[in-house]
Design a protein around this motif. Structure first.
Motif, PDB file in Angstrom:
ATOM      1  N   ASP A   1       0.834  -1.190   0.000  1.00 24.73           N
ATOM      2  CA  ASP A   1       0.000   0.000   0.000  1.00 24.73           C
ATOM      3  C   ASP A   1       0.879   1.255   0.000  1.00 24.73           C
ATOM      4  OD1 ASP A   1      -2.593   1.161   0.062  1.00 24.73           O
ATOM      5  OD2 ASP A   1      -2.276   1.695   2.149  1.00 24.73           O
ATOM      6  N   TRP A   2       1.932   1.223   0.823  1.00 22.80           N
ATOM      7  CA  TRP A   2       2.864   2.347   0.955  1.00 22.80           C
ATOM      8  C   TRP A   2       3.518   2.671  -0.386  1.00 22.80           C
ATOM      9  CZ3 TRP A   2       4.190   5.829   4.584  1.00 22.80           C
ATOM     10  CH2 TRP A   2       5.388   6.532   4.405  1.00 22.80           C
ATOM     11  N   TYR A   3       3.924   1.609  -1.104  1.00 15.69           N
ATOM     12  CA  TYR A   3       4.598   1.818  -2.381  1.00 15.69           C
ATOM     13  C   TYR A   3       3.621   1.989  -3.542  1.00 15.69           C
ATOM     14  CZ  TYR A   3       9.075   0.892  -0.233  1.00 15.69           C
ATOM     15  OH  TYR A   3      10.187   0.984   0.555  1.00 15.69           O
ATOM     16  N   GLY A   4       2.296   2.044  -3.228  1.00 19.55           N
ATOM     17  CA  GLY A   4       1.308   2.232  -4.295  1.00 19.55           C
ATOM     18  C   GLY A   4       1.304   1.119  -5.323  1.00 19.55           C
ATOM     19  N   ALA A   5       1.333  -0.102  -4.852  1.00 22.47           N
ATOM     20  CA  ALA A   5       1.327  -1.252  -5.768  1.00 22.47           C
ATOM     21  C   ALA A   5      -0.015  -1.364  -6.486  1.00 22.47           C
ATOM     22  CB  ALA A   5       1.613  -2.529  -4.977  1.00 22.47           C
ATOM     23  N   SER A   6      -0.106  -2.310  -7.404  1.00 25.99           N
ATOM     24  CA  SER A   6      -1.332  -2.478  -8.188  1.00 25.99           C
ATOM     25  C   SER A   6      -2.476  -2.941  -7.285  1.00 25.99           C
ATOM     26  CB  SER A   6      -1.119  -3.516  -9.283  1.00 25.99           C
ATOM     27  OG  SER A   6      -1.250  -4.816  -8.745  1.00 25.99           O
ATOM     28  N   PRO A   7      -3.711  -2.540  -7.640  1.00 29.47           N
ATOM     29  CA  PRO A   7      -4.872  -2.949  -6.823  1.00 29.47           C
ATOM     30  C   PRO A   7      -4.994  -4.465  -6.714  1.00 29.47           C
ATOM     31  CG  PRO A   7      -5.523  -1.278  -8.426  1.00 29.47           C
ATOM     32  CD  PRO A   7      -4.114  -1.662  -8.755  1.00 29.47           C
TER      33      PRO A   7
ATOM     34  N   GLY B   1     -10.955  -0.825  -0.634  1.00 33.62           N
ATOM     35  CA  GLY B   1     -10.521   0.187  -1.598  1.00 33.62           C
ATOM     36  C   GLY B   1     -10.035  -0.424  -2.905  1.00 33.62           C
ATOM     37  N   ALA B   2      -9.560  -1.670  -2.830  1.00 35.42           N
ATOM     38  CA  ALA B   2      -8.970  -2.303  -4.020  1.00 35.42           C
ATOM     39  C   ALA B   2      -9.971  -3.124  -4.824  1.00 35.42           C
ATOM     40  CB  ALA B   2      -7.798  -3.184  -3.600  1.00 35.42           C
ATOM     41  N   ILE B   3     -11.179  -3.370  -4.255  1.00 35.66           N
ATOM     42  CA  ILE B   3     -12.109  -4.296  -4.936  1.00 35.66           C
ATOM     43  C   ILE B   3     -12.413  -3.868  -6.360  1.00 35.66           C
ATOM     44  CG2 ILE B   3     -14.487  -5.155  -5.009  1.00 35.66           C
ATOM     45  CD1 ILE B   3     -14.506  -5.161  -1.991  1.00 35.66           C
ATOM     46  N   GLU B   4     -12.879  -2.634  -6.503  1.00 33.53           N
ATOM     47  CA  GLU B   4     -13.347  -2.228  -7.835  1.00 33.53           C
ATOM     48  C   GLU B   4     -12.217  -2.157  -8.847  1.00 33.53           C
ATOM     49  OE1 GLU B   4     -17.647  -0.235  -7.483  1.00 33.53           O
ATOM     50  OE2 GLU B   4     -15.987   1.153  -7.075  1.00 33.53           O
TER      51      GLU B   4
END
Lengths: 352, 352, 352
Positions: free
Chosen positions: C17-23, C225-228
Motif C-alpha cells: 500500500d505504501w509503495y502504491g502497488a497495483s490494486p 478500496g482495491a475491490i473495484e
C-alpha cells in the motif's frame, strides 16, 4: 405384457412413407414402431452387459439405455428443431417423474396400505434431480436477469456431465452394495429378460443391438420429419407434441416396466426406472446433445422456457418431498398424476 | 374458551347497519359476529354427522366445514370482488399454515422438548399442498409466459377438485385407520362438542345448522359491502384486508381450537385442523368458487398475483420441510410466524 | 493445519500500500492477511467466552464470530459499495452451504459408506435458512410485483433479527442439551484451541481480540478500496468478486475447520460451522448491516438481484433436502459443489 407385437408398425411406417401418407399417420405409426424397438434395445444392452463384467455392464446399461432418446433428438437437432428437442427433454423428465412414477404408485399402492423403497437411494436421486433442475434453470435465469444472449449452456453441460460421471462412480463403485440390496435393481431389464426369455448369446445380443439401432434411426428420421406438419394438422403446438408425445415414445416401454414392478411390490425397481430415467435425461442426454449440437453444426443451448423450468423445478420439489420418507401409497400417485395433468393443460394452451 | 359470547355482535351489527354507521364499524362488528357462527356451524355439522354414519358424516364435515368461507366468498363474488376473494383464499392458506400452525407449535411446544405427530398423514397433506400450489401457480405462469389472457383456470379447477375427491376416498375409505389413530382426529369439533356440551338431538343439529347458515349469510352480505369503504378509511388496500382480515374471520374459531389441542399435546388434531383447512381451501373452496362464478354470472379465474403465488409456494415448501420429520418445537413455530409476518409486511405495502 | 503463517501478509500488505502497488496485489495480499486474523478472532472469542459463563459466552461467540464480515462490510458500505456488500452476503450463504459443506461431505465421506449428524439440529437450521430465504426474497419480489421503489427492507430486517434472537434462546436456553450432545458442538474453535494451544489468560484473550480487530479494520479498508479497480483489471465484475472472493475471505478459516472435522467423522461440528455461518450471515449480519447503514449515512436495502435470490432459494432447498435424513455421503458433497460451480459460472458471466 410384451410390446413386441408393435414391431408390425415398422413395415407399416415404411409403407406409409413410400405412399406419401399424411404426416399424422406417419407420426403415429413411426412413434408406435419405436416403442418396442426401444424396449428391445434395453433388453439387448442388458444381455450384452452380462458378458462384460458388472462395472462395464453398468456403464453400458446407463449410457445405451438412453440411445433411443439420443437418436431421435440427434435427428431433430440436425433438422434445426432445437426447441422440440428441449421440449422432449422437459417432457421426459416430467413424464417419468410424474406420469410413470405416479401410475406406478397408483397401481402398486392400490389394495396396499403402503409400499416401501430404499430411502438412501431416493435421497441421492432426489439430490441429483435438484442438481439437474439448477443446471437447466441457470441459462434461462441468466437470460432473464440480463436480457443478454450470452449462453452459459456449454459450461453448465460440462458440470452436469461431471455430476453424472460422479454418480456412476457412486452407483457402480463406492456404494455398489447400497443399490444392489435387491438383485438387478438398476438393471430392471435384466431380471425381466431372465424371467421371460432366458440368456441370449453374446452374438445375438450384439446383432439385435445393431439391427435395432438401424431401425430406430430410420423410424426416428420419419418421426422427426412428421412432427411439425402433424402437430399443425392436429392443432397442437410443436412444443406440446415434444413435451407430451415425443417424450412418451422413448419411455413407454420403461414406463410399462415401472408399473409392472410396482404391481409386484418391487417399488425399488420401479423407482429406479422412473427416477433413474429422469436423472439420466437431465445429466447425460441433455449435456451430450449440447456437445452433439456442435458436431452436427446446430449448436443447442439449455435455455428452456420459463414454463418449462418452473415445471421442472416444481416437479423435482414435489417428487423429492413425496419420496423423502421411503414410503408411498396410491394417493401420492394420484397427486403426481394430477400435477402432470395440470402441466399438460398449461403446455396444451401455450401458444407456439 | 367458548367464543359464543361474540354472538352479541349479531344484533349490534344489525343495529349499526340500520343506523347507517361507518363502514369500519360495520366491517369489524359483522366480522366478529361471523366468528362464533362459523364455530357453531362446525359444531352442528359434527353433531349431525353422528347420525348419518361415518363416511357420509366425514363427507359432510369436510364440505360443510368450509361453508362460512363459501358464503362470504359467494357474496363477494356476486359484488364483483373477485380479487378480494382470491386474496382471502391466499390469506386462508397462509394464515392456517403459518399463523395457526405457528402459534400452535409455539404454545404447544413451550415447556416441552418436542411434540410429535403422524408422519404419514403429514406427508400426504404436504403432498396435497404441493398439488394445490402447482394448481394456483399455473394460470399466473401461463399469463407470464405468454402475455395472453387465455385462462386455464376452469381446467385446473377440475383437476384440483378431482384431487380433493381422491383425498376423501383416501381419508374416509382406504386409509381410514391411518387418520383415526386418535379418535376424532379429523373431527376435532366432535370431541370438543362431546366434552363441553354433550350430544345434540338430530332436530337440534339441523335447526342450528339452518339458523346459523341464514345468520352467516346476512352478516356476510354486510361484511362484504363494507370491505372496500372500510379498507379505504383505514388506509389498507382491499387485497391486504382480504389476505389478512377476511381470511381470519372464517378461520378464527378453528385457529383457537388448533392452539388449544397443541397446548394439550394433541398435535395430530392441531395439525389436522390447520393443514386440513388449507388443503380444503385450495382443493375444494377455490375450485367450487370457480364453478360458482359461472353460476352467479361473475366468472372467477385462478390467476393470482405474483406476490401471492410466490408466498403460497414458499409457504408450502417451508411447512412441508418443517413437518417432514413428524416432530416440532416452539422455535419451528416462531419460524412460521416470522414468515407470516414478513409476507404480511409485503402485502401491507403492496399498492392496490 | 494452522493458517497463522499467513500473518506475514499483514506487513506485506502495508508495504504494498505504501509503495502504491497495483490494486490486484493489494486486494490479494490484504485478503490473505484477513484469513488468519479472522481465525485468531474466533479463537480469542472462544477463549474469552470460557471466563464469562456459558450463556454470555455463547452469545459472544455467536455475535463476535461474525465480526470480520461486519468490519469488511461496514467499510464497503461506507464507500457506497452496497451492491458488493449484498453480493458478499449472497456469496457467504452460497459458499458456506454449497462449497464448505460440499467439501466437508466429500472429504469426510470418501472411504466411508455414510456419515451421520443430528437430524433435529439439521431440521431447525434448515427451517432458519428458509426464513432467511423468504426475508431476502421479499424486497426483490416487492419491487418486481409493483415496479415501485418503496423498500420493505428495514421491516424485514427487524423480523430476521427477531428470528435470530429466538434461535439464540433456543440454542442457549431451552434446547441447550440438544446441541450439546457432543461437547463444543457450536463452539468448534473452543475444542480446537484446547487441543492445540491450551487455555489463554483472560488478559491475553482480550488483548488478542483488540489487536486483531484493529488489524482486520486496517486490512479491510485496504481490501475494500482495491475491490473495484482489482476486479476491473482482472476482468471480473465487482459482483462476482463479492460473491466468490470477498465471501471466501471471512470464511476460509472456518471452512478449513469444517473440512477437518468432517475428515474426523465429526459431521455435527462440521455442519454446525458451515450451516451455522450461513444462518448467522442471513439473520444477524444482514439485518445489522441494514441498521448500520443508517448509522453511516449509507442506507442499505435487502433488495437482491433475481439471480441472487433464486440462487439463495434453490441452495436452501437443495441443502434442506440433502440434510433432512441426518445422513450424508461423498456423492451428496459432489452435488453441492456442482451446484456451487454452476452458480459461480452464472455470476461470472453476469454483466455488471
Amino acid at each position: 405384457m410384451s410390446l413386441n407385437w408393435l414391431l408390425v408398425f415398422i413395415p407399416l411406417a415404411l409403407g406409409l412413407d413410400w405412399y406419401g401418407a399424411s404426416p399424422i399417420a406417419i407420426f403415429c405409426v413411426s412413434a408406435l414402431a419405436i416403442v418396442p424397438l426401444a424396449g428391445l434395445m434395453g433388453q439387448a444392452t442388458e444381455q450384452l452387459s452380462i458378458y462384460v463384467g458388472a462395472t462395464i455392464g453398468g456403464l453400458m446399461s446407463a449410457s445405451l439405455g438412453n440411445a433411443p432418446e439420443l437418436i431421435i433428438s440427434g435427428f431433430a437437432l440436425k433438422e434445426g428443431l432445437g426447441d422440440i428437442v428441449k421440449a422432449s427433454i422437459t417432457g421426459s423428465i416430467l413424464g417419468n417423474l410424474l406420469f410413470s412414477l405416479g401410475l406406478s404408485m397408483i397401481f402398486g399402492g392400490w389394495g396396499r396400505q403402503r409400499q416401501q423403497f430404499n430411502k438412501t437411494v431416493a435421497g441421492v436421486n432426489g439430490g441429483l434431480l435438484f442438481v439437474a433442475a439448477v443446471g437447466l434453470l441457470i441459462p434461462a435465469l441468466f437470460h432473464f436477469a440480463t436480457g443478454k444472449e450470452r449462453e452459459v449452456s456449454t459450461e453448465i453441460a460440462i458440470v452436469l456431465f461431471f455430476a453424472y460421471i460422479a454418480s456412476l462412480v457412486f452407483t457402480l463403485k463406492t456404494h455398489r452394495q447400497l443399490v444392489e440390496t435387491e438383485p438387478g435393481q438398476y438393471g430392471p431389464g435384466k431380471e425381466q429378460v431372465e424371467e421371460e426369455e432366458g440368456r441370449w448369446s453374446k452374438g445375438k445380443a450384439i446383432a439385435v443391438l445393431g439391427g435395432v439401432t438401424v431401425l430406430i434411426a430410420i423410424m426416428s428420421e420419419m418421426l422427426v420429419g412428421a412432427i411439425e406438419p402433424a402437430s399443425a394438422s392436429l392443432g397442437f403446438t410443436p412444443i406440446f407434441a415434444g413435451v407430451i408425445f415425443l417424450a412418451l415414445v422413448g419411455n413407454a416401454a420403461e414406463a410399462m416396466n415401472a408399473v409392472r414392478f410396482a404391481r409386484n411390490d418391487q417399488m425399488d425397481l420401479s423407482f429406479g426406472i422412473a427416477v433413474g430415467a429422469s436423472t439420466q435425461v437431465a445429466l447425460f442426454v441433455a449435456p451430450v446433445l449440447v456437445f452433439l449440437g456442435y458436431a452436427v453444426g446446430q449448436p443447442m443451448n439449455l435455455h428452456f422456457t420459463y414454463f418449462e423450468i418452473i415445471a421442472i423445478t416444481l416437479t423435482v420439489a414435489v417428487v423429492s418431498r413425496l419420496t423423502s420418507d421411503g414410503e408411498c401409497n396410491w394417493m401420492e400417485g394420484v397427486m403426481l398424476v394430477c400435477v402432470y395433468l395440470m402441466f399438460a393443460i398449461g403446455f396444451f394452451f401455450l401458444p407456439a
